[in-house]
Enzyme design. Structure first.
Site: not given
Length: 345
Positions: A75, A102, A176, A248, A310
């Site tokens: 993230n 990430h 992911h 998101d 995730e």
């Protein structure tokens, strides 16, 4: 019941990439690449329920973190900076000026992992491991990290993470994979019914960075506590939902310890997936920006073709003292387990 290993291309420097296929005794099978410790396929009840590509070249060219193991920090980190033990670390911004995403430009998703077969019996298991040196992508500490994929006899895919560093560092490991319980070639995920045991999310600003607040899901499109199709409230005009063009967001999961935190169900196929984890959060991403000319089986990748779940600590935790800590102390061992369990109605 078995493990098959096969070549899957080679890195630019000639190092071979392999695919390990783990066949469970009750029908679940998973294929994982040494490139990115990437979940390349996950087959159950005649359907491959994760998106991806058929070649290493497409994984390297198209990006998108398809199925990859994410680190050092999954993230986002605001402005690519955090302070630890009084020192400020710059890990760079790699997401269109928004921040650090990430693990940076060369995160764990782009590394070649070592692989060791642990068991080929009733619950086949492979451990993928790598070393991230001190200063890698700007992070402190030499980190030894592994993720063990196991196909359990009860048709669950288990991911067991482990890491240890020789200096204090920050860590947020996740996977992911993009799921579609209709099958990767079965249309959008808007009809997949999702249930999330969470009373709040961590709202974000216009750069998709957490504000540090918690937002109750009650009375909002983010409320999945009672279960609903993913697409039911996708077009709600709520500004928080529109920031990412869909979901998101990190959900603040209820409970502690290893527990069932969510489920997904596809009425079209009857496939159900339950997720159990010991993590405090889960990022729901509905592939709002997905668009690739090629995917597995020649099927182009498109918006809302998959959803990511995730399991993680919260985004930007190093910059929010009120969030659960992601600091890994020198010499201490980080361990975490997430399990995706499949059944068919």
């Amino acid at each position: 019941m078995s493990i098959t290993r096969a070549p899957f291309g080679a890195m630019p420097d000639g190092r071979p990439v392999e695919r390990f296929t783990l066949e469970g005794e009750n029908g679940l099978s998973a294929s994982i690449l040494t490139y990115g410790a990437t979940l390349q396929s996950l087959c159950f009840a005649g359907k491959d329920v994760v998106l991806g590509y058929d070649s290493l070249e497409d994984y390297r060219r198209c990006g998108g973190y398809q199925g990859a193991t994410i680190g050092r920090y999954g993230n986002r980190i605001a402005a690519g900076r955090f302070t630890l033990n009084g020192l400020t670390y710059d890990v760079g911004c790699n997401e269109r000026g928004r921040g650090h995403l990430h693990g940076g430009t060369e995160g764990f998703d782009k590394r070649l992992w070592n692989a060791d077969i642990l068991s080929e019996g009733g619950e086949p298991s492979v451990r993928f491991s790598l070393t991230s040196e001190d200063g890698d992508m700007g992070y402190p500490g030499r980190l030894e990290v592994s993720v063990t994929f196991t196909v359990r006899a009860d048709n669950a895919l288990e991911l067991a993470y482990r890491a240890v560093s020789d200096k204090d560092t920050v860590l947020n490991l996740t996977n992911h994979a993009y799921y579609n319980l209709n099958g990767y070639d079965g249309g959008s995920i808007l009809d997949n019914v999702l249930t999330i045991d969470a009373n709040a999310i961590t709202p974000v600003d216009d750069k998709l960075i957490p504000t540090g607040e918690l937002l109750a899901v009650e009375g909002t499109p983010f409320d999945f506590r009672g279960g609903k199709p993913i697409g039911q409230d996708m077009d709600d005009p709520l500004p928080q939902l529109r920031l990412g063009g869909g979901f998101d967001h990190n959900y603040v999961l209820n409970g502690t310890g290893f527990r069932r935190v969510l489920s997904a169900f596809a009425p079209k196929t009857g496939i159900r997936m339950d997720c159990l984890t010991d993590q405090p959060g889960v990022q729901l991403y509905t592939a709002n920006g997905l668009k690739q000319a090629v995917g597995k089986g020649g099927v182009a990748l498109y918006r809302h073709q998959g959803f990511c779940l995730e399991t993680q600590h919260y985004p930007d935790s190093p910059n929010h003292a009120n969030f659960p800590s992601t600091t890994l102390k020198a010499g201490e061992t980080f361990e975490s387990v997430t399990r995706y369990a499949f059944s068919k109605d």
